[in-house]
Design a protein around this motif. Structure first.
Motif, PDB file in Angstrom:
ATOM      1  N   CYS A 179       0.812  -1.208  -0.057  1.00 47.64           N
ATOM      2  CA  CYS A 179       0.078   0.161  -0.214  1.00 47.64           C
ATOM      3  C   CYS A 179       0.709   1.124  -0.052  1.00 47.64           C
ATOM      4  CB  CYS A 179      -0.885  -0.046   1.189  1.00 47.64           C
ATOM      5  SG  CYS A 179      -2.402  -0.973   0.886  1.00 47.64           S
ATOM      6  N   SER A 180       2.114   0.989   0.353  1.00 45.42           N
ATOM      7  CA  SER A 180       2.799   2.512   0.415  1.00 45.42           C
ATOM      8  C   SER A 180       3.214   2.917  -0.634  1.00 45.42           C
ATOM      9  CB  SER A 180       4.027   2.060   1.603  1.00 45.42           C
ATOM     10  OG  SER A 180       5.054   1.391   0.727  1.00 45.42           O
ATOM     11  N   ASN A 181       3.084   2.008  -1.754  1.00 39.65           N
ATOM     12  CA  ASN A 181       3.346   2.197  -3.145  1.00 39.65           C
ATOM     13  C   ASN A 181       2.224   2.973  -3.959  1.00 39.65           C
ATOM     14  OD1 ASN A 181       5.824   0.837  -2.925  1.00 39.65           O
ATOM     15  ND2 ASN A 181       4.917  -0.906  -3.583  1.00 39.65           N
ATOM     16  N   GLY A 215      -2.553   5.755   8.225  1.00 42.42           N
ATOM     17  CA  GLY A 215      -3.224   4.483   8.249  1.00 42.42           C
ATOM     18  C   GLY A 215      -2.191   3.498   7.505  1.00 42.42           C
ATOM     19  N   GLN A 216      -1.406   3.795   6.603  1.00 48.65           N
ATOM     20  CA  GLN A 216      -0.773   2.768   5.695  1.00 48.65           C
ATOM     21  C   GLN A 216       0.723   3.075   6.226  1.00 48.65           C
ATOM     22  OE1 GLN A 216      -2.199   0.526   4.619  1.00 48.65           O
ATOM     23  NE2 GLN A 216      -4.371   1.496   4.311  1.00 48.65           N
ATOM     24  N   SER A 217       1.331   2.280   7.024  1.00 51.28           N
ATOM     25  CA  SER A 217       2.635   2.373   7.397  1.00 51.28           C
ATOM     26  C   SER A 217       3.481   1.216   7.320  1.00 51.28           C
ATOM     27  CB  SER A 217       2.737   2.789   8.971  1.00 51.28           C
ATOM     28  OG  SER A 217       1.951   1.991   9.770  1.00 51.28           O
ATOM     29  N   ASP A 218       4.768   1.011   7.241  1.00 51.04           N
ATOM     30  CA  ASP A 218       5.841  -0.171   6.805  1.00 51.04           C
ATOM     31  C   ASP A 218       5.714  -1.113   8.242  1.00 51.04           C
ATOM     32  OD1 ASP A 218       5.593   0.276   4.164  1.00 51.04           O
ATOM     33  OD2 ASP A 218       6.877   1.930   4.832  1.00 51.04           O
ATOM     34  N   GLY A 254      14.625   6.220   6.076  1.00 51.86           N
ATOM     35  CA  GLY A 254      15.091   5.430   5.107  1.00 51.86           C
ATOM     36  C   GLY A 254      14.013   5.027   4.018  1.00 51.86           C
ATOM     37  N   GLY A 255      13.137   5.827   3.652  1.00 49.96           N
ATOM     38  CA  GLY A 255      12.129   5.583   2.755  1.00 49.96           C
ATOM     39  C   GLY A 255      10.926   4.584   3.233  1.00 49.96           C
ATOM     40  N   LYS A 256      11.200   4.350   4.505  1.00 49.64           N
ATOM     41  CA  LYS A 256       9.927   3.280   5.267  1.00 49.64           C
ATOM     42  C   LYS A 256       9.128   4.323   5.977  1.00 49.64           C
ATOM     43  CE  LYS A 256      10.717  -0.353   3.268  1.00 49.64           C
ATOM     44  NZ  LYS A 256      11.801  -1.431   3.644  1.00 49.64           N
ATOM     45  N   LYS A 257       7.808   4.082   5.951  1.00 51.47           N
ATOM     46  CA  LYS A 257       6.987   4.822   7.138  1.00 51.47           C
ATOM     47  C   LYS A 257       6.753   4.129   8.440  1.00 51.47           C
ATOM     48  CE  LYS A 257       3.881   7.563   4.278  1.00 51.47           C
ATOM     49  NZ  LYS A 257       4.958   7.583   2.930  1.00 51.47           N
ATOM     50  N   TYR A 258       6.938   4.791   9.443  1.00 49.44           N
ATOM     51  CA  TYR A 258       6.797   4.073  10.726  1.00 49.44           C
ATOM     52  C   TYR A 258       5.761   4.495  11.395  1.00 49.44           C
ATOM     53  CZ  TYR A 258      11.568   2.337  10.247  1.00 49.44           C
ATOM     54  OH  TYR A 258      12.838   1.620   9.792  1.00 49.44           O
ATOM     55  N   LYS A 259       4.886   3.847  12.189  1.00 50.08           N
ATOM     56  CA  LYS A 259       3.924   4.377  13.041  1.00 50.08           C
ATOM     57  C   LYS A 259       4.294   4.274  14.415  1.00 50.08           C
ATOM     58  CE  LYS A 259      -0.748   3.075  13.769  1.00 50.08           C
ATOM     59  NZ  LYS A 259      -2.058   2.812  13.069  1.00 50.08           N
ATOM     60  N   LEU A 260       4.031   5.316  15.273  1.00 46.05           N
ATOM     61  CA  LEU A 260       4.612   5.217  16.706  1.00 46.05           C
ATOM     62  C   LEU A 260       3.373   5.376  17.589  1.00 46.05           C
ATOM     63  CD1 LEU A 260       7.394   5.146  17.979  1.00 46.05           C
ATOM     64  CD2 LEU A 260       7.268   7.612  18.343  1.00 46.05           C
ATOM     65  N   VAL A 261       3.335   4.204  18.460  1.00 46.10           N
ATOM     66  CA  VAL A 261       2.252   4.157  19.291  1.00 46.10           C
ATOM     67  C   VAL A 261       2.659   4.343  20.825  1.00 46.10           C
ATOM     68  CG1 VAL A 261       0.387   2.733  20.090  1.00 46.10           C
ATOM     69  CG2 VAL A 261       0.917   2.641  17.976  1.00 46.10           C
ATOM     70  N   MET A 265      16.546  -3.062  13.398  1.00 41.02           N
ATOM     71  CA  MET A 265      15.540  -3.898  14.044  1.00 41.02           C
ATOM     72  C   MET A 265      14.491  -4.510  13.261  1.00 41.02           C
ATOM     73  SD  MET A 265      14.358  -4.748  17.974  1.00 41.02           S
ATOM     74  CE  MET A 265      16.128  -5.204  18.613  1.00 41.02           C
ATOM     75  N   ALA A 266      13.656  -3.314  12.759  1.00 35.69           N
ATOM     76  CA  ALA A 266      12.602  -3.427  12.072  1.00 35.69           C
ATOM     77  C   ALA A 266      12.757  -4.246  10.888  1.00 35.69           C
ATOM     78  CB  ALA A 266      11.771  -2.002  11.921  1.00 35.69           C
ATOM     79  N   ASN A 267      13.904  -3.690  10.009  1.00 33.95           N
ATOM     80  CA  ASN A 267      14.373  -4.275   9.080  1.00 33.95           C
ATOM     81  C   ASN A 267      14.992  -5.916   9.051  1.00 33.95           C
ATOM     82  OD1 ASN A 267      13.219  -2.290   6.767  1.00 33.95           O
ATOM     83  ND2 ASN A 267      14.601  -1.105   8.177  1.00 33.95           N
ATOM     84  N   GLY A 268      15.150  -6.178  10.275  1.00 28.60           N
ATOM     85  CA  GLY A 268      15.635  -7.605  10.529  1.00 28.60           C
ATOM     86  C   GLY A 268      17.214  -7.560  10.277  1.00 28.60           C
ATOM     87  N   ARG A 269      17.845  -6.283  10.411  1.00 29.33           N
ATOM     88  CA  ARG A 269      19.155  -6.678  10.436  1.00 29.33           C
ATOM     89  C   ARG A 269      19.846  -6.603  11.488  1.00 29.33           C
ATOM     90  NH1 ARG A 269      20.195  -1.484   8.915  1.00 29.33           N
ATOM     91  NH2 ARG A 269      18.106  -0.745   7.887  1.00 29.33           N
ATOM     92  N   SER A 270      19.116  -6.683  12.834  1.00 23.55           N
ATOM     93  CA  SER A 270      19.726  -6.995  13.920  1.00 23.55           C
ATOM     94  C   SER A 270      18.930  -7.903  14.527  1.00 23.55           C
ATOM     95  CB  SER A 270      19.823  -5.653  14.921  1.00 23.55           C
ATOM     96  OG  SER A 270      18.740  -5.092  15.352  1.00 23.55           O
ATOM     97  N   SER A 271      19.508  -8.751  15.660  1.00 24.91           N
ATOM     98  CA  SER A 271      18.754  -9.387  16.111  1.00 24.91           C
ATOM     99  C   SER A 271      18.765  -9.388  17.644  1.00 24.91           C
ATOM    100  CB  SER A 271      18.887 -11.211  15.728  1.00 24.91           C
ATOM    101  OG  SER A 271      20.286 -11.396  15.891  1.00 24.91           O
TER     102      SER A 271
END
Lengths: 271, 309, 472
Positions: free
Chosen positions: A9-11, A28-31, A76-83, A190-196
């Motif tokens: 949807c972000s596209n 509404g649409q976040s990554d 970095g081009g991604k949308k984040y929703k913060l709660v 972390m969100a992009n799975g680059r750290s564990s």
């Protein structure tokens, strides 16, 4: 996997223009969905404001933010929703606030949970942090109010803390904007799975409880093969936590274990 | 018509009270006589006999003697469970005073169906004891065995643990609860004469009328356990002094107990009394790094041990 | 195992849990936290900040200094608000009322609006809104930031600590002292502020009794009446003092009523609500002045103002309409005044005041202008307020006002009863709406709405009765 629905949807052109980015308008649409947890009066809302550019009022009153606030930012081009979850001392007692926070982290399965800590009251704050680590694999600890801590002559060993907790630790002073960049970097990784991370798990060896927990956790594992945090669920089941009993009996807990849930479901499940 | 429903209602309530009494006596292994039932329910002997007859006709008690039948016991345990669960509910989830619980539960127990009771049980997290220390029957009707003996049977100087406090009559019960004696207090019987008894616990002494000894059930301490003379109440800690928290009394329950636990009122926590309101309450205590103000009644329910600075 | 079986098995196993399991589990988590904290935090030298904080704490909660500091702070906040609001209020009134209103009227005339349309929109809707803005905005824009700064600094929890023993006696929470003070600015804001009270019962008490805190819309009414009716009874030298004492007396009566009603509520309807007490005294923090100004303006001032405008606008339309819709040989307003004169007399008031209060439910600020306008309408006094029926006005000439009100049959009794009634009547509609939003309960909203008005009627009725008995 988690972000597939969002990424599509972000596209599409209708997903909000660049202008909305830092306005904190409901995205509404976040990554990715980031949850912000922490004790009351730890400057959690200040961290929220620093990340989103919103100006939510933060009084020097334990428990000021009652309603859950939402905001967004992009990185970095991604949308984040913060709660911003309600400030709580724990996730164990049955107050409304704690239930909202607990259910959000457990059932909402945010992509990253940031736990904000106050270095001057670290023991009490770690009490909550450890509980959060029992129910999520993706957490970042942000030790806020470092400016005050220095005024108090306190020194915090971030690396030691990270080693003990098994999750990334960032030192910050959100009011001055200090450490926010590092926090964003960690969230991004972390969100992009680059750290564990391997959060510290607590043992349950109190009296004869471990056996019961093992038995229930085993049964839960058979019934819901992909379910994480089995031991914690078993513990709450054993203690008779009504919400968890209900979620297990109806099988809901298994469904939630499978995929990422939208905020609407979370609103419904936090009643 | 209206008159009729009312008589039927009160008759049903009478039956439920009688059954509850029978179940309690069975649990306590006490003999039941027609007189004791009539006295308990404040009925005339004739009314008492009529009630027993009704119970027999309904096959709730055995035809020959005053003993519960299988179905009678089942019904009785339901009422008992409703009563005790409701008292637990009042204690944990509402602000009603302890002296009100029994009366309110007596009124409400008749309105709760089996489903309501199950739901209440779940909502409360399946408690096993009510606030007075009475066991709550499980869904299969099981209850732990009765333990302990009345305090009145022990001599002066005896040390033991309180496990049950009778909630009737209300004026005695409220005196006991005012002294913050709970169903886990370790006490010493300091004095006993024809008028009064004096109890020592947590660094304080309380005197009660002699009847109170009949209302408190106690057990011997476990092996190796003893009355710790250094244990006091947090409310006694002077400003500037430091102490270690030993635990919370069972009088601190429900939301309040969880709150305090989460704030760090757990065994082992070191606390310092820092600020006192000129009137003596609340007092600000440093607990796990933060200053938490507690009222006198709350501090009464927290046990501490003095430690060197 | 099927899910239901797992749940069943759990309830069987539950019997094996030690009774103090929950406590021990929390204890364990804490022990682990303490260990981790000890390993990773180091205290370098002694903390001057901590000693300083403790000293300040004992100064603020001390038997001898705590009380006076509290009173001084409160007095300073109120004084700065009242004095500071005068100038901007005057400017706004000048702009919106003295210039904006005629300008709009001219505009409407040149656009050939029918008389009723320009009446409803400009004399009704616009004028009421302008009134509310010019009276309400400046004091709130000063009061809230000041309060917020005290809050950010960490002073307010100390006040709660100092006041708790008084509130505990009536079954309330010490933090109610703050929501009450906040109510002196605006009841709606005071009710929102009750969120800091985490115990359900005490929070409800604070919400229901907040209306007894005399809000910023009611202070002017009190001051005006005290000046023109009570001050003149005393020799001119002490007239100012007498009226000030009278106003303070009404405010203190409000505090007394807060305690009495809190006690009544906690021993009756709210007896069964759950109650806990926790009060954390947070560390002192220097307030960030710019941010405070910004957030308190956005969070409190503008939101409250917006709601007031939203509710006041329809009231303006209603007010203008009842003054201009004829019913037989008089306007609807005149009929209403006439009908309510009897009940009004019983409680020491009159029909004009009751009509004004009914119309002014949206905002207390418009009560006095409405009263004046209706008095002119019913008495036909010439020389003041000649803009026409249904047009609110106010005059700064106290002598003119006194003359006008006396022509309307006002006595000292009317003034005293109106001062009491202004303290005890239903909350304004903004507040009622806020109560509903905060409690989500129709029941408590109704209780909060009707309890004060019943008390007000009883109080005024009793005063009027006794007064008339003694004055023959």
């Amino acid at each position: 996997m988690a972000q597939t629905s969002g990424a599509n949807c972000s596209n599409c052109p209708a997903s909000g223009g660049g202008k909305l980015e830092r306005l904190g308008v409901k995205l509404g649409q976040s990554d990715f969905v980031i949850a912000l947890a922490g004790n009351p009066n730890t400057g959690k809302s200040t961290v929220f404001n620093a990340l989103t550019g919103l100006r939510q009022h933060t009084g020097n009153w334990p428990g000021k933010t009652i309603a859950r606030a939402e905001g967004g930012f992009s990185l970095g081009g991604k949308k984040y929703k913060l709660v911003d979850l309600p400030g709580t001392y724990s996730l164990l007692s049955a107050t409304e606030d704690e239930e909202v926070a607990r259910n959000y982290i457990l059932f909402g399965r945010p992509d990253v949970t940031v736990v904000v800590l106050d270095p001057m009251r670290l023991e009490r704050n770690l009490n909550l942090a450890l509980q959060v680590l029992q129910i999520t694999e993706k957490a970042i600890v942000c030790v806020n109010l470092m400016d005050e801590a220095r005024a108090h002559g306190l020194e915090v060993d971030a690396r030691g803390l990270a080693r003990d907790l098994g999750v990334p630790v960032v030192l910050a002073a959100a009011r001055q904007g200090e450490g926010i960049q590092e926090l964003l970097t960690e969230i991004d990784a972390m969100a992009n799975g680059r750290s564990s991370c391997a959060p510290r798990k607590l043992s349950y060896d109190i009296g004869s409880v471990q056996e019961s927990i093992d038995e229930l956790a085993g049964a839960l594992g058979e019934a819901f093969p992909n379910m994480p945090h089995r031991e914690w669920v078993a513990l709450r089941l054993l203690e008779g936590d009504p919400r968890i009993v209900e979620a297990v009996a109806s099988g809901e807990i298994g469904v939630l274990a499978e995929d990422h849930v939208s905020t609407e479901t979370i609103n419904a499940c936090s009643r | 018509m209206c008159q009729d429903t009312q008589t039927i209602m009160s008759e049903q309530i009478q039956i439920q009270h009688a059954l509850k009494f029978l179940a309690e006596c069975e649990y306590e292994r006490q003999e039941v006589t027609p007189e004791s039932i009539a006295a308990k329910l404040t009925l005339s002997p004739a009314e008492g006999a009529a009630l027993l007859h009704n119970l027999q006709v309904a096959e709730l008690i055995e035809p020959e003697r005053i003993r519960l039948t299988e179905s009678g016991r089942d019904y009785a345990l339901h009422v008992l469970k409703a009563h005790r669960l409701y008292e637990t509910y009042l204690a944990k989830k509402t602000g009603h005073h302890a002296s009100q619980w029994h009366k309110l539960a007596d009124e409400r127990e008749h309105e709760l169906s089996r489903q309501d009771v199950e739901k209440l049980d779940e909502e409360l997290g399946y408690p096993r004891f009510d606030p007075h220390g009475d066991p709550i029957p499980s869904s299969t009707g099981e209850m732990p065995n009765k333990r302990g003996a009345l305090l009145s049977t022990y001599p002066v100087g005896w040390v033991g643990r309180v496990i049950h406090i009778e909630d009737e009559p209300a004026h005695l019960y409220s005196r006991i609860s005012q002294a913050s004696i709970s169903t886990d207090s370790i006490i010493r019987l300091e004095k006993k004469d024809s008028l009064e008894i004096v109890l020592y616990l947590e660094g304080e002494r309380f005197s009660f009328p002699l009847e109170v000894a009949e209302k408190i059930t106690v057990v011997e301490l476990d092996a190796g356990e003893q009355l710790d003379e250094t244990v006091q109440r947090l409310s006694r800690l002077p400003i500037g002094a430091q102490a270690q928290i030993v635990g919370m009394s069972s009088l601190c329950r429900g939301l309040e107990r969880n709150r305090l636990l989460d704030l760090g009122v757990v065994p082992g926590t070191i606390t310092v009394a820092e600020l006192m309101n000129p009137s003596g309450s609340p007092v600000g205590y440093r607990i796990r790094g933060a200053c938490i103000a507690l009222r006198k009644e709350q501090a009464d329910r927290i046990r501490i041990r003095n430690v060197e600075q | 195992m099927k899910p239901e079986d797992i749940v069943k098995r759990a309830s069987e196993l539950r019997w094996k849990l030690p009774q103090d399991f929950h406590d021990r589990w929390v204890e364990k988590v804490y022990a682990e936290s303490a260990q981790i904290a000890e390993r990773n935090v180091q205290q370098k030298g002694t903390s001057h900040r901590l000693t300083w904080e403790r000293r300040l704490d004992s100064l603020l909660t001390n038997r001898w200094t705590g009380g006076p500091i509290m009173v001084l702070m409160l007095a300073a906040v109120l004084w700065i608000t009242i004095i500071g609001a005068n100038v901007p209020s005057g400017l706004l009134a000048n702009l919106l009322l003295d210039h904006g209103h005629p300008f709009l009227k001219d505009l409407a005339q040149s656009a050939h609006f029918p008389w009723w349309l320009s009446g409803v929109l400009i004399d009704g809707l616009y004028l009421t809104m302008a009134w509310v803005i010019s009276v309400m905005l400046p004091p709130m824009a000063i009061f809230f930031p000041l309060f917020t700064m005290l809050e950010d600094f960490g002073y307010l929890p100390r006040v709660a600590f100092n006041m708790d023993h008084l509130f505990q006696r009536v079954g309330a929470h010490g933090k109610q002292a703050l929501t009450m003070s906040m109510g002196w600015g605006c009841n709606a804001a005071g009710i929102v502020a009750t969120r800091v009270i985490d115990s359900p019962r005490e929070r409800l008490i604070a919400i229901i009794t907040n209306n007894f805190a005399l809000c910023n819309g009611r202070w002017p009414t009190q001051i005006l009446l005290a000046t023109i009716f009570l001050g003149v009874l005393a020799p001119p030298a002490v007239a100012g003092l007498v009226s000030a004492v009278a106003v303070l007396g009404v405010a203190l009566l409000g505090v007394l009523l807060t305690f009495v009603t809190s006690w009544m509520l906690s021993t009756t309807v709210l007896k069964g609500e759950a109650s806990t007490f926790t009060l954390e005294l947070p560390p002192f923090r220097p307030p960030n002045i710019l941010r405070t100004l910004y957030t308190s303006l956005i969070d409190r001032t503008l939101i409250v103002l917006w709601r007031a405008i939203v509710f006041a606008a329809p009231a303006g339309i209603v007010l203008w309409s009842i003054c201009n819709i004829p019913l037989g040989d008089a306007s609807l307003a005149q009929w209403l005044v006439h009908i309510l004169d009897g009940p009004g007399w019983l409680i020491g008031l009159n029909g004009v005041i009751l009509v004004a209060y009914i119309v002014a439910i949206p905002a207390n600020e418009i009560v006095i202008p409405t009263v004046l306008m209706l008095t002119v309408l019913t008495t036909g006094v010439a020389g003041v307020g000649e803009q026409g029926a249904g047009v609110m006005f106010e005059t700064s000439e106290n002598a003119t006002l006194a003359m006008l009100l006396q022509a309307g049959g006002w006595t000292t009794l009317t003034a005293v009863c109106l001062m009491l009634f202004s303290l005890c009547h239903n909350p304004c509609s903004t507040t009622i709406y806020t109560i509903y939003k905060e409690t989500k309960s129709l029941k408590w909203t109704l209780v909060s709405t009707f309890m004060p008005i019943v008390i007000g009627i009883v109080l005024c009725g009793a005063v009027a009765f006794v007064w008339r008995m003694f004055s023959g």
